[in-house]
Scaffold this motif. Structure first.
Motif, short mmCIF file in Angstrom:
data_model
loop_
_atom_site.label_atom_id
_atom_site.label_comp_id
_atom_site.label_asym_id
_atom_site.label_seq_id
_atom_site.Cartn_x
_atom_site.Cartn_y
_atom_site.Cartn_z
N GLN A 1 0.83 -1.20 0.00
CA GLN A 1 0.00 0.00 0.00
C GLN A 1 0.86 1.26 0.00
OE1 GLN A 1 -1.10 -2.49 2.14
NE2 GLN A 1 -3.11 -2.96 1.29
N GLY A 2 1.85 1.27 0.93
CA GLY A 2 2.72 2.43 1.03
C GLY A 2 3.42 2.68 -0.29
N PHE A 3 3.88 1.60 -0.90
CA PHE A 3 4.59 1.73 -2.16
C PHE A 3 3.69 2.32 -3.24
CE2 PHE A 3 5.69 0.09 -6.34
CZ PHE A 3 7.00 0.49 -6.44
N GLY A 4 2.47 1.77 -3.36
CA GLY A 4 1.54 2.23 -4.38
C GLY A 4 1.21 3.72 -4.20
N LEU A 5 1.00 4.08 -2.96
CA LEU A 5 0.64 5.46 -2.64
C LEU A 5 1.75 6.43 -3.05
CD1 LEU A 5 -2.02 5.97 -1.04
CD2 LEU A 5 -0.55 6.71 0.85
N ILE A 6 2.94 6.13 -2.61
CA ILE A 6 4.06 7.04 -2.86
C ILE A 6 4.38 7.10 -4.35
CG2 ILE A 6 6.54 7.36 -2.49
CD1 ILE A 6 6.11 6.62 0.38
N LEU A 7 4.31 5.93 -5.00
CA LEU A 7 4.66 5.93 -6.42
C LEU A 7 3.65 6.73 -7.23
CD1 LEU A 7 7.14 4.70 -7.62
CD2 LEU A 7 5.67 3.08 -8.77
N ASN A 8 2.37 6.57 -6.93
CA ASN A 8 1.37 7.34 -7.66
C ASN A 8 1.54 8.83 -7.43
OD1 ASN A 8 0.13 5.32 -9.00
ND2 ASN A 8 -1.42 4.94 -7.43
N LEU A 9 1.90 9.17 -6.22
CA LEU A 9 2.14 10.57 -5.89
C LEU A 9 3.29 11.14 -6.70
CD1 LEU A 9 0.33 10.90 -3.17
CD2 LEU A 9 2.31 12.18 -2.44
N LEU A 10 4.24 10.27 -7.05
CA LEU A 10 5.38 10.71 -7.84
C LEU A 10 5.06 10.73 -9.33
CD1 LEU A 10 8.57 8.95 -6.43
CD2 LEU A 10 8.21 11.39 -6.77
N ILE A 11 4.38 9.66 -9.77
CA ILE A 11 4.26 9.42 -11.20
C ILE A 11 3.38 10.45 -11.91
CG2 ILE A 11 3.04 7.86 -12.76
CD1 ILE A 11 4.79 5.73 -11.93
N PHE A 12 2.26 10.82 -11.26
CA PHE A 12 1.38 11.72 -11.99
C PHE A 12 1.95 13.12 -12.19
CE2 PHE A 12 -1.18 8.03 -11.77
CZ PHE A 12 -1.71 8.00 -13.05
N PRO A 13 2.53 13.73 -11.16
CA PRO A 13 3.21 15.01 -11.42
C PRO A 13 4.32 14.88 -12.47
CG PRO A 13 3.03 14.62 -9.06
CD PRO A 13 2.54 13.39 -9.74
N ILE A 14 5.07 13.78 -12.39
CA ILE A 14 6.15 13.59 -13.36
C ILE A 14 5.57 13.57 -14.78
CG2 ILE A 14 7.79 11.89 -14.29
CD1 ILE A 14 8.55 11.23 -11.41
N PHE A 15 4.45 12.86 -14.91
CA PHE A 15 3.84 12.76 -16.23
C PHE A 15 3.31 14.11 -16.72
CE2 PHE A 15 -0.12 11.80 -18.71
CZ PHE A 15 0.55 11.46 -19.88
N PHE A 16 2.51 14.77 -15.87
CA PHE A 16 1.88 16.01 -16.33
C PHE A 16 2.87 17.16 -16.47
CE2 PHE A 16 -1.93 13.74 -14.76
CZ PHE A 16 -2.64 13.76 -15.95
N LEU A 17 3.96 17.12 -15.71
CA LEU A 17 4.94 18.20 -15.80
C LEU A 17 6.13 17.82 -16.66
CD1 LEU A 17 4.88 19.52 -12.12
CD2 LEU A 17 3.65 20.40 -14.11
N SER A 18 5.87 17.11 -17.76
CA SER A 18 6.98 16.70 -18.61
C SER A 18 6.79 17.20 -20.03
CB SER A 18 7.06 15.17 -18.64
OG SER A 18 5.90 14.67 -19.29
N GLY A 19 5.67 17.89 -20.27
CA GLY A 19 5.38 18.29 -21.64
C GLY A 19 4.85 17.14 -22.47
#
Ligand SMILES: Nc1ncnc2c1ncn2[C@@H]1O[C@H](COP(=O)(O)OP(=O)(O)OP(=O)(O)O)[C@@H](O)[C@H]1O
Ligand SMILES: [Mg+2]
Lengths: 256, 332
Positions: A169-187
């Protein structure tokens, strides 16, 4: 055969066999980028972004972003599979093998990259049906290079997190928190130039920005940075992440 | 000749809880050494430290002559291990699980094929080798893990409750195979178990471990002899003759103690067989009529109770719960 090479090979082969045997995993991982491609492609086809050359359709612009997304998701897959192996005990078997931790990490990484790459190829084929143009074959191959580098960077990040965090759970939570900003803020889905300048600076610290930009340069011939700059920045990041990944993996617990 | 396993004042703490509290022992080359103890005694923790899966807190431990903290890779290439908990990839076939293991251990193609075929034969999985492990039963998985642990022809083999969940026939089959390997290759074996008969049957020496400490360590025979020893159970005709014989026995040096149980008189001696003629002649001289005589040998079970204050059945009741847990997770 050298044992370390053998270990890399075996772990890669294992990833391939598992991939082949679970069609649901293939569909599941391709589905999200695929939906983004369809819905965004349809929704924004008429919108004109500032800074986008007039002779390109939005699909052409979007495809490199979606490929970046598909390689980005490899982080989750790689991390989850490590957690899974720890949970169900197979990691013990791997960790008592007389091979270096580095080769175990590399084997997993290459397995993850190959899987994500095959999924991205599927996406390219889909994209061709909805109006994506491949301008040059050479450019296509350069973009493959970028895809592999993106995979290296983010799979390493996934493995680092999965080495440190031991619960799903912890892993899923933290990774999603990272992945979506990375995706949207990449152009990936709109040009970085469309963002307010403050956020634009943030994107310069995002490895995916360089990956997507590099692929656009290679596939469409338009990019914010020179393609070689993208390649160098991404390549150096990949090396650093790989080293960090190898380090945290060497400290990772074999049992839950 | 270096010991196969050398452990000195080994401590393993999880946070503030000490699972292993300063144990010391040696396993000689070619020896089958058993760790017998109730749940939570620290058996698996010890195995994990010795096989480099977890790091020790303090003390010294060497396997096949190599330090388990400093020479991890050398230790790893010298050992084979069957873990207590599942460790297979169940999305691979049985054959692939073995094959991948062998490739990592650097075994060449032809040799690999031959050894895998031999191992599959031994654990009777030849026909199921092509099936995915997720379709295996709990017992089949266990057998596959045992085959895998032996595949790289280790110098020292670790078996953490290897026969848990297997039927009696397969268990015996595997124990005999292990015994055979031990004889043939002078393979050193460290085995943990809940089954007293198993430890008695297979081990050259046994350590009884409880609450992280070794409370006794010797050959099964010596462990048993250290207790009350054998009992000669003498059946008498009356209460009166029983009392008479007790009085007579008290004068004899070879008798350790006596215990009355109805008309049965337990005479504890070092060795019952040689004591019985003496007892008989004393009884005869005193005019006591003996109906029958029986020999009772102490079992390892008695030894276990003596040192841990529990019967193995008390601990087994808990462990059966656990076995079911393991099986469930194996069935998943
Ligand atoms: N990762 C861990 N963190 C904290 N405590 C642990 C951990 N692993 C084991 N323990 C504790 O250490 C003690 C010894 O456990 P261990 O697994 O070594 O026992 P065991 O002798 O193998 O028991 P069993 O017969 O049930 O397998 C137990 O009290 C257990 O709760
Ligand atoms: Mg245990």
């Amino acid at each position: 055969m050298n044992r370390n090479l053998a270990a890399i090979y075996v772990l890669w082969l294992r990833a391939m066999k598992r991939f082949k045997r679970s069609p649901s995993q293939i569909i599941g991982s391709v589905a999200m980028p695929f939906l983004f491609l369809i819905f965004l492609g349809a929704g924004f086809s008429a919108v004109k972004f500032p800074g986008l050359p007039p002779d390109f359709s939005y699909i052409d612009f979007l495809v490199p972003g979606i490929l970046g997304m598909s390689m980005l998701f490899a982080a989750t897959t790689a991390g989850i599979s490590l957690l899974w192996d720890r949970q169900f005990g197979f990691l013990k078997e791997v960790m008592v093998a007389p091979v270096s931790r580095l080769s175990i990490m590399l084997g997993r990484t290459f397995g993850g990259i190959t899987t994500a790459f095959l999924q991205s190829l599927l996406l390219i084929i889909f994209a061709l049906f909805i109006g994506f143009h491949i301008v040059s074959i050479a450019g296509l191959f350069v973009s493959f290079g970028f895809m592999l580098l993106i995979g290296l960077v983010f799979i390493s990040i996934g493995l680092i997190l999965a080495s440190v965090i031991t619960d799903m759970q912890g892993f899923g939570l933290i990774l999603n928190l990272l992945i979506f900003p990375i995706f949207f803020l990449s152009g990936a889905i709109y040009p970085v130039s469309a963002l307010p300048s403050f956020i634009r600076y943030v994107t310069y610290f995002n490895p995916l920005t360089y990956g997507v930009d590099g692929m656009r340069g290679a596939l469409l011939g338009v990019s914010v940075f020179p393609v070689w700059t993208d390649a160098v920045v991404l390549g150096v990041t990949a090396l650093v992440m790989l080293a960090l990944g190898a380090y945290s993996f060497s400290k990772a617990k074999a049992v839950a | 000749m270096a010991d196969s396993i050398y452990v000195s004042r080994l401590v393993k703490r999880y946070g503030s809880f000490a699972a292993v509290k300063g144990i010391s022992f040696r396993v000689k080359k070619g020896e089958i050494f058993g760790f017998l103890g109730p749940n939570g005694a620290g058996k698996t923790t010890t195995v994990h430290v010795l096989t480099t899966i977890i790091n020790k807190t303090s003390g010294q431990a060497k396997v096949a002559g190599f330090d388990v903290s400093k020479d991890k890779e050398k230790v790893r290439s010298a050992i084979g291990i069957v873990f207590q908990d599942p460790s297979l990839d169940d999305r691979l076939t049985g054959y692939e699980n073995l094959d991948f293991h062998a490739i990592i251990y650097g075994i060449g193609k032809d040799e690999r094929k031959k050894r895998i075929a031999d191992m599959l034969e031994m654990v009777e999985l030849t026909d199921s080798a092509g099936k995915l492990v997720e379709k295996y039963s709990g017992g089949m998985r266990r057998r596959l893990e045992i085959a895998r642990g032996l595949l790289n022809k280790p110098e020292v083999l670790f078996l953490d409750e290897p026969t848990i969940g297997l039927d009696a026939q397969t268990r015996r089959h595997i124990l005999d195979y292990i015994k055979n390997l031990n004889k043939k290759y002078k393979l050193s074996i460290f085995i943990t178990t809940h089954y007293i008969e198993e430890a008695d049957y297979i081990c050259n020496r046994i350590a009884i471990i409880d609450h992280g400490k070794i409370v006794a360590c010797d050959t099964p025979q010596n462990l048993k002899q250290k207790l009350e020893g054998d009992a000669a159970i003498v059946k008498l005709e009356s209460e009166e003759s029983s009392n008479k014989l007790i009085a007579a026995m008290k004068l004899e040096k070879f008798v350790k103690s006596t215990r009355k149980d109805g008309l049965n008189l337990y005479v504890y001696v070092k060795e019952a067989e040689s004591a019985i003629p003496k007892i008989m002649s004393i009884a005869y001289k005193a005019g006591i009529k003996v109906t029958s005589v029986e020999v009772h040998k102490p079992s390892l079970e008695d030894v276990f109770i003596y040192y841990t204050g529990r019967t193995i059945r008390d601990t087994e009741a808990e462990s059966n719960e656990r076995i079911r847990g393991i099986m469930r997770s194996r069935m998943r």
